[in-house]
Design a protein around this motif. Structure first.
Motif, PDB file in Angstrom:
ATOM      1  N   THR A  30       0.837  -1.211   0.000  1.00 50.37           N
ATOM      2  CA  THR A  30       0.000   0.000   0.000  1.00 50.37           C
ATOM      3  C   THR A  30       0.870   1.258   0.000  1.00 50.37           C
ATOM      4  N   TYR A  32       0.582   4.219  -1.300  1.00 51.77           N
ATOM      5  CA  TYR A  32      -0.011   5.549  -1.070  1.00 51.77           C
ATOM      6  C   TYR A  32      -0.414   5.756   0.386  1.00 51.77           C
ATOM      7  N   ASP A 321      -5.811   1.271  -2.332  1.00 53.85           N
ATOM      8  CA  ASP A 321      -4.605   2.087  -2.335  1.00 53.85           C
ATOM      9  C   ASP A 321      -4.239   2.553  -3.750  1.00 53.85           C
ATOM     10  N   ARG A 322      -4.137   1.590  -4.662  1.00 54.67           N
ATOM     11  CA  ARG A 322      -3.585   1.870  -5.986  1.00 54.67           C
ATOM     12  C   ARG A 322      -4.612   2.516  -6.909  1.00 54.67           C
ATOM     13  N   GLY A 326      -4.456   6.530  -4.575  1.00 53.02           N
ATOM     14  CA  GLY A 326      -3.396   7.052  -5.453  1.00 53.02           C
ATOM     15  C   GLY A 326      -3.890   8.139  -6.405  1.00 53.02           C
ATOM     16  N   TYR A 329      -4.907  11.353  -4.526  1.00 54.57           N
ATOM     17  CA  TYR A 329      -3.743  12.091  -4.020  1.00 54.57           C
ATOM     18  C   TYR A 329      -3.034  12.824  -5.172  1.00 54.57           C
ATOM     19  N   GLU A 330      -2.829  12.106  -6.272  1.00 52.70           N
ATOM     20  CA  GLU A 330      -2.113  12.711  -7.407  1.00 52.70           C
ATOM     21  C   GLU A 330      -2.901  13.886  -7.991  1.00 52.70           C
TER      22      GLU A 330
END
Ligand SMILES: [Zn+2]
Length: 403
Positions: A30, A32, A321-322, A326, A329-330
């Motif tokens: 995980t 992120y 998470d991915r 992710g 957040y990006e």
């Protein structure tokens, strides 16, 4: 600052021997969650107050700061809010399953796979035959529907039908907890018995029996209450001018609506491991452009926990998470207005136990400029050393909204 809470339902767990005595959050890949924990701050939160059962409705509304001793009314009123039924102060809303009864026993709580459109025909039929000034049936989802009784007394002893498969239904009929509730209990039991007569002869059920399927041949009301007195988040936290909830689960949608959030529906959001993670992430990113607050709830990890499926639960954590944390957040790191991100489960659903526990859960908070603590990963064990310590009540949401 804008705010998003990302909730992995039931994601917390116990140490698992097969994983080298690690928890699933420790073992899963995980990047992120770990990045946000490393660059942010971590703590633990007691989401289930003493004396309450660790249901998702209790844990999620506690995370939003609601004191269960003041607002808890059970599922019925939350499901009413979810399907948009406005309750008057004297309306008692009670979950109304369509169940299958065979030879006087509860065969199952859901009649197998019942589609909402099919159930809608039966619920409308019951409303036509049994509805009155006081009694209203509303269609919900699949086998889960709603009964509203004007002037109903909520002090009833009801049995959740999923707890009693195979048992005779007669001894499980509704009983009053106080003398004043006897009239309501009698009314509901009368509705149950009348529904069985009406539903047995309905062409839909005759067809189902002919096809070898379980007929939906009884209603089963349980978990009644009144409209919860929940102060909207926009009042408690005036920095929230507009907020949204994104979830596939009706109870959470109901909590969101009662908390003053708008509901965003995402196509392909199933509440299972095959949910549309990318679609939910994108919906959250879009909502953060217009709203100040987003509550993004993902059910998949809880379902995998209930199934006792270790491999699947690990996958749901890695997918969260991915494929969800992710991209969010990006995207938000480039926003003009900074976004504060919290990640947490509502309660553990240990794969070894296959149901919820009331243990404290780990949480992380990250926003640009936050002073990081020493915790490097996001999991139950590392969180014990988190700088927030152990919160309870509205400690988490106050910290998240006011910093
Ligand atoms: Zn939950």
């Amino acid at each position: 600052m804008k705010h998003i809470i990302i909730l992995g339902d039931g994601m917390a767990d116990w140490k698992v021997k097969e994983l080298g005595d690690k928890t699933l959050l420790q073992y899963a890949n995980t990047p992120y969650m770990d990045l946000l924990a490393k660059n942010g701050r971590v703590g633990r939160l007691k989401t289930v107050a003493d004396g309450f059962h660790p249901g998702s409705e209790v844990a999620n509304s506690s995370i939003l700061g609601y004191d269960q001793s003041k607002v808890y009314e059970g599922r019925g009123p939350l499901e009413a809010a979810s399907i948009g039924v406005e309750l008057a102060p004297d309306d008692m809303a009670i979950r109304c399953n369509l169940i299958c009864i065979e030879n006087g026993n509860i065969k199952n709580h859901s009649c197998g796979r019942l589609e909402t459109e099919e159930a809608d025909v039966l619920i409308k039929f019951l409303q036509e035959k049994l509805g009155s000034e006081r009694v209203h049936f509303y269609t919900g989802i699949q086998y889960r529907h709603l009964l509203v009784i004007k002037g109903g007394n909520k002090h009833l002893k009801c049995t959740p039908p999923h707890d009693v498969p195979g048992q005779p239904f007669m001894p499980l009929l509704v009983k009053p907890e106080i003398p004043e509730a006897k009239e309501t209990a009698d009314l509901i039991n009368d509705l149950i018995l009348k529904s069985q007569k009406l539903l047995a002869d309905h062409p839909f059920n005759k067809q189902r029996v002919a096809e070898g399927k379980d007929p939906a041949n009884s209603i089963w009301p349980w978990a009644g209450g009144y409209r919860p007195n929940m102060t909207p988040l926009t009042v408690t936290y005036p920095q929230i001018k507009r907020g949204a909830v994104i979830t596939a689960v009706d109870l959470i949608r109901g909590i969101g609506r009662l908390a003053g959030l708008r509901c965003i529906n995402v196509e392909g959001a199933t509440g299972l491991y095959d949910t549309n993670y990318e679609g939910k992430a994108q919906a959250a990113i879009e909502a953060l452009k217009t709203d100040d607050f987003v509550y993004l709830h993902v059910e998949a990890s809880d379902e995998a926990g209930h199934d006792g499926n270790l491999k699947l639960k690990l996958q749901t954590i890695e997918d969260l998470d991915r494929r969800l944390i992710g991209p969010i957040y990006e995207a938000v790191k480039n926003f003009d207005e900074p976004v504060s991100i919290a990640v947490l489960p509502d309660h553990p659903t240990p794969v070894a136990l296959r149901t919820h526990t009331n243990e404290p859960i780990p949480f992380l908070i990250y926003y640009p400029g936050i002073e990081a603590d020493s915790v490097q990963t996001f999991d139950e064990i590392a969180a014990v050393d988190g700088s927030y310590g152990l919160f309870e009540g509205d400690g988490f949401i106050n910290e998240f909204m006011n910093n």
